[in-house]
Design a protein around this motif. Structure first.
Motif, PDB file in Angstrom:
ATOM      1  N   PHE A  64       0.764  -1.131   0.101  1.00  0.00           N
ATOM      2  CA  PHE A  64       0.035  -0.027  -0.190  1.00  0.00           C
ATOM      3  C   PHE A  64       0.853   1.126   0.054  1.00  0.00           C
ATOM      4  O   PHE A  64       0.633   2.241  -0.672  1.00  0.00           O
ATOM      5  CB  PHE A  64      -1.040   0.193   1.203  1.00  0.00           C
ATOM      6  CG  PHE A  64      -1.790   1.256   1.073  1.00  0.00           C
ATOM      7  CD1 PHE A  64      -3.159   1.163   0.371  1.00  0.00           C
ATOM      8  CD2 PHE A  64      -1.771   2.297   1.906  1.00  0.00           C
ATOM      9  CE1 PHE A  64      -3.933   2.219   0.172  1.00  0.00           C
ATOM     10  CE2 PHE A  64      -2.632   3.364   2.008  1.00  0.00           C
ATOM     11  CZ  PHE A  64      -3.477   3.382   1.046  1.00  0.00           C
ATOM     12  N   GLY A  65       2.051   1.072   0.847  1.00  0.00           N
ATOM     13  CA  GLY A  65       2.962   2.495   0.663  1.00  0.00           C
ATOM     14  C   GLY A  65       3.389   2.560  -0.707  1.00  0.00           C
ATOM     15  O   GLY A  65       3.467   4.021  -0.947  1.00  0.00           O
ATOM     16  N   ILE A  66       3.600   1.692  -1.535  1.00  0.00           N
ATOM     17  CA  ILE A  66       3.766   2.062  -2.996  1.00  0.00           C
ATOM     18  C   ILE A  66       2.921   2.669  -3.706  1.00  0.00           C
ATOM     19  O   ILE A  66       3.087   3.554  -4.460  1.00  0.00           O
ATOM     20  CB  ILE A  66       4.440   0.796  -3.711  1.00  0.00           C
ATOM     21  CG1 ILE A  66       5.647   0.109  -2.928  1.00  0.00           C
ATOM     22  CG2 ILE A  66       4.687   0.920  -5.178  1.00  0.00           C
ATOM     23  CD1 ILE A  66       6.215  -1.114  -3.277  1.00  0.00           C
ATOM     24  N   GLY A  67       1.490   2.286  -3.431  1.00  0.00           N
ATOM     25  CA  GLY A  67       0.517   2.781  -3.942  1.00  0.00           C
ATOM     26  C   GLY A  67       0.185   4.031  -3.778  1.00  0.00           C
ATOM     27  O   GLY A  67      -0.452   4.849  -4.449  1.00  0.00           O
ATOM     28  N   TRP A  68       0.470   4.331  -2.415  1.00  0.00           N
ATOM     29  CA  TRP A  68       0.224   5.683  -1.842  1.00  0.00           C
ATOM     30  C   TRP A  68       0.666   6.767  -2.694  1.00  0.00           C
ATOM     31  O   TRP A  68       0.238   7.818  -3.181  1.00  0.00           O
ATOM     32  CB  TRP A  68       0.679   6.021  -0.416  1.00  0.00           C
ATOM     33  CG  TRP A  68       0.558   7.217   0.335  1.00  0.00           C
ATOM     34  CD1 TRP A  68       1.440   8.060   0.228  1.00  0.00           C
ATOM     35  CD2 TRP A  68      -0.328   7.868   0.817  1.00  0.00           C
ATOM     36  NE1 TRP A  68       1.074   9.318   0.742  1.00  0.00           N
ATOM     37  CE2 TRP A  68      -0.379   9.179   1.299  1.00  0.00           C
ATOM     38  CE3 TRP A  68      -1.759   7.493   1.239  1.00  0.00           C
ATOM     39  CZ2 TRP A  68      -1.170   9.932   1.852  1.00  0.00           C
ATOM     40  CZ3 TRP A  68      -2.703   8.236   1.848  1.00  0.00           C
ATOM     41  CH2 TRP A  68      -2.354   9.517   2.218  1.00  0.00           C
ATOM     42  N   PHE A  69       1.906   6.550  -3.340  1.00  0.00           N
ATOM     43  CA  PHE A  69       2.794   7.427  -3.913  1.00  0.00           C
ATOM     44  C   PHE A  69       2.054   7.634  -5.474  1.00  0.00           C
ATOM     45  O   PHE A  69       2.287   9.047  -5.854  1.00  0.00           O
ATOM     46  CB  PHE A  69       4.248   6.937  -4.072  1.00  0.00           C
ATOM     47  CG  PHE A  69       5.118   7.129  -3.240  1.00  0.00           C
ATOM     48  CD1 PHE A  69       5.741   8.126  -2.549  1.00  0.00           C
ATOM     49  CD2 PHE A  69       5.600   6.053  -2.292  1.00  0.00           C
ATOM     50  CE1 PHE A  69       6.480   8.540  -1.467  1.00  0.00           C
ATOM     51  CE2 PHE A  69       6.382   6.280  -1.223  1.00  0.00           C
ATOM     52  CZ  PHE A  69       7.007   7.527  -0.922  1.00  0.00           C
ATOM     53  N   PHE A  70       1.574   6.711  -5.862  1.00  0.00           N
ATOM     54  CA  PHE A  70       0.919   6.789  -7.162  1.00  0.00           C
ATOM     55  C   PHE A  70      -0.578   7.607  -6.886  1.00  0.00           C
ATOM     56  O   PHE A  70      -1.072   8.373  -8.036  1.00  0.00           O
ATOM     57  CB  PHE A  70       0.505   5.494  -7.823  1.00  0.00           C
ATOM     58  CG  PHE A  70       1.824   4.858  -8.279  1.00  0.00           C
ATOM     59  CD1 PHE A  70       2.307   5.404  -9.647  1.00  0.00           C
ATOM     60  CD2 PHE A  70       2.601   3.735  -7.501  1.00  0.00           C
ATOM     61  CE1 PHE A  70       3.478   4.828 -10.020  1.00  0.00           C
ATOM     62  CE2 PHE A  70       3.739   3.472  -8.096  1.00  0.00           C
ATOM     63  CZ  PHE A  70       4.348   3.800  -9.305  1.00  0.00           C
TER      64      PHE A  70
END
Length: 451
Positions: free
Chosen positions: A203-209
């Motif tokens: 989810f952390g990676i998705g947050w940036f997007f």
């Protein structure tokens, strides 16, 4: 500061929050991008608290495998709050400087890695150190939440929006507490940490997007107008330099002190449920793992109802013309006073009665958790993250004090009776702070020389 030519000028004067149609044209409806951003904040908060409390679900198994007594387990429970509390002030400054997107994204990724690493802990020292790391990396989360809600939501919607993201601290535990206990008992406590860390990392990676502040989002001009005219800080691009004088100025205001004391009081109840509650069910009440998984959910359901009810009523009072100060203070006083009911658990003779009392007490804690909305109303617009950091620091001092005090009480008495009395007395202090010390809520303005 001039704005890039490619960004809409949200500070330009507007005649109305609703688009006025020109002859032959249709009005353009505002987008609702703010609700998607709120969903992201909610999911991030669920993961945030899942990684805080997963250790309480595995504690009964871990203490046996690693030969850790209750006092030292209490120290491990409190380790998270040591670094979390003391990192909140610099984390708040970091959020004000970097914004919610970058600061929260980095926080998500790093605390998830630290969470997964707990699966290889071999004893008290390594587990204590890894809990310190999780606390340090989670520190930007709630200041980033507070800033994002202040940016994305007008005053009349901010109470419920705050309640939604704060609900995440109960929702994750309500949904997954029983599952985590089952996983720990079936596959080992190490599996819980690995799975929790993997979810947070993805989810952390998705947050940036996905996450953006209003001016950099796909919200149309009509929604941006609606936010600005409703008191949202959507167009605030100010970045203040860190000044100790600003901290001293904030601490001269009784609003800040009262919220700090009140948040410490309500968080004492919160941290009991986040740390010692499963142990209370299994060791004190002698409840089976299956029943413990079910019973552990009930207080969190109560807290979810409390936070949503309080936020909705607070916003409704504002919409009906009641003063903002009264509307935001009412749930704080009521929730803190009702929180004293936790002492009644000492006279509960049945498991059902005990769970009912504790559900009411946690329902009360959910009501008083609307203090985050009060923080958003009083913080200077240049220092939302810093003000959130100060008040959250006070709240999380309870994360140091409560687990340690309860662990000491259990070691010395072998019973939770004195622990419930302790939490009830702290709730009384919070009630007095909100009702007598807080005074009228209003936004603090920085002196012109500090801008």
């Amino acid at each position: 500061m001039s704005k890039p030519a490619t960004q809409p000028d949200i500070d330009a004067p507007r005649t109305s929050s609703m688009a006025v149609p020109v002859a032959g044209q249709h009005a353009v409806a505002p987008t609702r991008r703010r609700y998607f951003m709120l969903l992201l904040i909610l999911v991030a908060t669920v993961i945030n608290y899942l990684d805080r409390v997963n250790i309480s679900s595995v504690a009964p198994f871990m203490t046996k495998d690693l030969h850790i007594d209750k006092f030292h387990m209490g120290m491990i429970f409190s380790a998270f709050a040591w670094t979390y509390a003391f990192a909140l002030l610099p984390a708040g400054f970091l959020v004000d400087r970097l914004g919610s997107r970058l600061s929260y994204g980095l926080s998500l990724v790093t605390w998830s890695l630290a969470t997964a690493a707990q699966s290889v802990a071999g004893g008290f020292a390594s587990l204590f150190g890894l809990r310190l790391a999780v606390g340090l990396m989670e520190a930007p989360a709630f200041p980033a939440n507070s800033r994002a809600v202040a940016m994305w939501f007008p005053e009349r919607e901010r109470g419920l929006a705050t309640s939604v993201f704060v609900m995440g601290q109960y929702l994750g535990t309500a949904l997954f507490s029983g599952i985590l206990i089952w996983i720990a008992g079936t596959y080992g406590w190490q599996t819980v940490f690995v799975m929790s860390g993997a979810v947070g990392l993805l989810f952390g990676i998705g947050w940036f997007f996905w996450y953006r502040d209003p001016l950099k989002s796909t919200a149309n001009q009509q929604e941006l107008d609606y936010l600005r005219e409703g008191g949202a800080l959507a167009g605030n691009q100010e970045r203040s330099r860190f000044r100790w004088a600003d901290i001293a100025y904030l601490m001269r205001h009784r609003q800040v002190w009262a919220i700090c004391i009140g948040k410490f009081a309500s968080s004492s109840s919160l941290y009991f449920f986040l740390t010692w509650f499963p142990t209370y069910l299994i060791d004190e009440r002698r409840i089976t793992l299956l029943k413990a998984g079910f019973f552990s959910v009930m207080p969190y359901v109560g807290a979810i109802v409390g936070i949503l009810l309080a936020g909705s009523i607070s916003d409704m009072l504002i919409r009906r013309g009641h003063p903002m100060s009264f509307s935001r203070k009412l749930p704080l006083v009521v929730g803190s006073a009702l929180g004293m009911s936790i002492v009644l658990a000492n006279v509960a003779t049945s498991d059902g009665f005990a769970i009912a009392i504790l559900t009411i007490a946690f329902f009360a804690q959910g009501i008083s958790a609307t203090s985050w909305a009060a923080v958003g109303e009083v913080a200077p617009k240049e220092l939302i993250g810093v003000t959130s950091g100060i008040t959250s620091f006070s709240a999380n001092l309870a994360g140091i004090v409560t687990p340690t005090v309860v662990g000491y009480i259990l070691r010395e008495t072998g019973s939770f009776h004195a622990a419930f009395n302790f939490i009830g007395c702290v709730a009384l202090v919070g009630t007095l702070s909100y009702s007598l010390l807080l005074g009228r809520l209003h936004r603090i303005e920085l002196p012109q020389r500090a801008r």
